[in-house]
Enzyme design. Structure first.
Site, PDB file in Angstrom:
ATOM      1  CB  THR A   1      -4.462 -35.537   8.520  1.00 24.19           C
ATOM      2  OG1 THR A   1      -5.231 -36.664   8.050  1.00 24.19           O
ATOM      3  CG2 THR A   1      -4.236 -34.567   7.373  1.00 24.19           C
TER       4      THR A   1
ATOM      5  CD  GLU B   1     -11.851 -25.635   8.770  1.00 23.92           C
ATOM      6  OE1 GLU B   1     -11.082 -26.201   7.952  1.00 23.92           O
ATOM      7  OE2 GLU B   1     -11.667 -25.685   9.986  1.00 23.92           O
TER       8      GLU B   1
ATOM      9  CG  ASP C   1     -11.520 -39.779  26.033  1.00 27.15           C
ATOM     10  OD1 ASP C   1     -12.400 -40.561  25.608  1.00 27.15           O
ATOM     11  OD2 ASP C   1     -10.514 -39.465  25.372  1.00 27.15           O
TER      12      ASP C   1
ATOM     13  N   GLY D   1      -1.989 -27.331  14.420  1.00 26.38           N
ATOM     14  CA  GLY D   1      -0.936 -28.344  14.415  1.00 26.38           C
ATOM     15  C   GLY D   1       0.144 -28.102  13.392  1.00 26.38           C
ATOM     16  CE1 TYR D   2      -2.062 -27.833   9.081  1.00 28.11           C
ATOM     17  CE2 TYR D   2      -1.440 -26.111   7.541  1.00 28.11           C
ATOM     18  CZ  TYR D   2      -2.187 -27.228   7.844  1.00 28.11           C
ATOM     19  OH  TYR D   2      -3.049 -27.747   6.914  1.00 28.11           O
TER      20      TYR D   2
ATOM     21  CB  THR E   1      -8.412 -32.608   5.942  1.00 30.81           C
ATOM     22  OG1 THR E   1      -7.916 -31.269   5.793  1.00 30.81           O
ATOM     23  CG2 THR E   1      -7.724 -33.269   7.126  1.00 30.81           C
TER      24      THR E   1
ATOM     25  CG  HIS F   1      -8.079 -26.829  10.115  1.00 34.48           C
ATOM     26  ND1 HIS F   1      -9.251 -27.457   9.754  1.00 34.48           N
ATOM     27  CD2 HIS F   1      -7.396 -27.745  10.838  1.00 34.48           C
ATOM     28  CE1 HIS F   1      -9.263 -28.688  10.229  1.00 34.48           C
ATOM     29  NE2 HIS F   1      -8.137 -28.889  10.888  1.00 34.48           N
TER      30      HIS F   1
ATOM     31  CG  ASP G   1      -6.773 -24.060  14.143  1.00 37.49           C
ATOM     32  OD1 ASP G   1      -6.272 -23.122  13.495  1.00 37.49           O
ATOM     33  OD2 ASP G   1      -6.497 -25.259  13.932  1.00 37.49           O
TER      34      ASP G   1
ATOM     35  NE  ARG H   1     -11.192 -33.929  12.051  1.00 34.09           N
ATOM     36  CZ  ARG H   1      -9.882 -33.851  12.226  1.00 34.09           C
ATOM     37  NH1 ARG H   1      -9.366 -32.784  12.800  1.00 34.09           N
ATOM     38  NH2 ARG H   1      -9.090 -34.836  11.856  1.00 34.09           N
TER      39      ARG H   1
END
Length: 340
Positions: free
Chosen positions: A66, A234, A145, A254-255, A45, A251, A229, A205
Site C-alpha cells: 500500500t 470502515e 500542500d 486505487g484498485y 491496511t 476503498h 471511497d 483516508r
C-alpha cells in the site's frame, strides 16, 4: 523461515515459492499467535502492526503493498529494529482515474472539463498525477500542500480552494498531530467557506473528512455532491452518507490491475533487498506494464464509477453492509488504467 502474507495481495504467491513456510491469511486473521514465530510479514491496511501484534515476535521485516503506513506503528518498528517498506505511488494512476471519472459525472450536457476548476489538497505522488491529467483535460488547477510548498505562490490557501473550486479532492496522509494535522481537515470550518457548491472527493483516508460536517453540508446545499471511497470507521460506514453520496465505493479508488502489479513488485523488491544480506535470492514479479501516460483525453476515462457505487448502495441499511464492504473490496474486479 516463516513468512505471513495477507492472502489478498495479488500475484505474490509464485515469487515466494520455496522460501520456507508461507502462511496466507486474511488481514484480520493475522494475530500475535500467528506472528510469534514469523520472520516476515507482507500485509495491507487491514492488519494493525504494533506492539500488540509483534511483541515477542522475531519478525524483522514488514512489507505493506500500500502507499500508506497508517496501520503500522513506525516508532515501535524502529525501536525493535524491524525494517518497514511500503509502495509509494503504486496506485497513483488508478486514484487519478477515479478522481477524474468522478469529476466527469458532474459535467452537464454541453459542459467540458475546461469549464471546471479543481482544487487538489495534498500534492504527493497521487495529487501530482491528478494535477498533470486534470491540466491535460483543460481544467484550471489550484494546489494546497503546506509541507511541500510552504508559503510559496503555488500553495493556494484552503480558503481560496473552498471559494473557487468546482471539484475539491483530498490526497493527504492521516495526521492527527504536528504542524500540519489532517484529521477532519475537511470539517465545518472549511465547509463554511465553500462557495460554488462543489463536488467533494475523498480517496485519501477516511478521517480526513468530518462525516457529520459533510452530511450537514449536503443537506444545506453547501456541497452539490460527494464521492467517498475512504470512510471513517470502515467497514462500519455511515449509512446516511452512503445514501446521499453521488459516488460511494468500498476503498477501491486505487484498485487497478496495474496498480496492484506495481504494489506487489515494489513489496517484493524491498523484501529481496532485505533477504540479500542473508544470501537469499528472491525472483522478481515479471509482469510488464505500459508507461503511465503524461496526458489523457475524456474518452480515456471509460471507468464506470457509478456501477461500483450501485454495488455498495444495494446493501445500505442492512446487517450485511460491513461484510459486503469488505467482500467488494477484497474481490474487486481490477480495472485497467488509462493508456494500458
Amino acid at each position: 523461515m516463516k513468512i505471513v502474507v495477507d492472502k489478498n495481495i495479488p500475484f505474490i504467491q509464485k515469487p515466494l515459492e520455496g522460501l520456507g513456510e508461507i502462511v496466507y491469511l486474511k488481514g484480520d486473521a493475522i494475530t500475535p499467535e500467528v506472528m510469534r514465530d514469523a520472520d516476515i510479514l507482507l500485509t495491507r491496511t487491514r492488519t494493525r502492526c504494533d506492539s500488540r501484534l509483534l511483541d515477542g515476535s522475531r519478525c524483522s521485516f514488514i512489507g505493506t503493498a500500500t502507499i500508506g503506513t497508517d496501520h503500522i506503528d513506525l516508532g515501535y518498528c524502529k525501536e525493535k529494529g524491524i525494517t518497514v517498506a511500503n509502495a509509494p505511488g503504486c496506485n497513483a494512476p488508478g486514484v487519478a482515474q477515479y478522481v477524474l471519472s468522478a469529476a466527469k459525472t458532474i459535467l452537464k450536457p454541453g459542459e467540458k472539463f475546461s469549464d471546471k476548476t479543481i482544487g487538489i489538497i495534498g500534492v504527493g505522488n497521487v495529487g501530482s498525477l491528478v494535477k498533470k491529467w486534470a491540466e491535460s483535460l483543460g481544467m484550471k488547477v489550484l494546489l494546497n500542500d503546506p509541507p511541500k510548498f510552504g508559503d510559496s505562490a503555488i500553495n493556494t490557501p484552503l480558503d481560496v480552494i473552498a471559494a473557487e473550486c468546482d471539484v475539491i479532492t483530498v490526497h493527504t496522509p492521516m495526521v492527527k498531530a504536528g504542524e500540519h494535522p489532517t484529521y477532519h481537515l475537511i470539517g465545518s470550518e472549511f465547509l463554511r467557506k465553500v462557495a460554488r457548491k462543489p463536488l467533494l472527493i475523498n480517496s485519501a483516508r477516511g478521517g480526513v473528512i468530518d462525516t457529520q460536517a459533510v452530511k450537514a453540508a449536503l443537506v444545506n446545499g453547501t456541497l452539490s455532491a460527494v464521492a467517498i471511497d475512504c470512510w471513517e470507521g470502515e467497514p462500519e460506514i455511515d449509512c446516511d452518507l452512503l445514501e446521499n453520496a453521488l459516488i460511494a465505493t468500498p476503498h477501491i479508488a486505487g484498485y487497478s490491475y496495474e496498480g496492484k502489479v506495481r504494489a506487489t513488485q515494489m513489496t517484493l523488491g524491498a523484501l529481496a533487498d532485505h533477504l540479500a544480506s542473508s544470501g537469499i535470492t528472491l525472483p522478481a514479479l515479471d509482469i510488464r506494464l505500459n508507461p503511465v501516460p503524461e496526458s489523457i483525453t475524456p474518452e480515456m476515462l471509460d471507468y464506470d464509477i457509478l456501477a461500483d457505487t450501485q454495488a455498495l448502495k444495494a446493501v445500505n441499511r442492512t446487517p450485511q453492509l460491513p461484510t459486503t464492504f469488505e467482500s467488494l473490496r477484497n474481490n474487486y474486479n481490477l480495472r485497467h488504467e488509462p493508456g494500458q
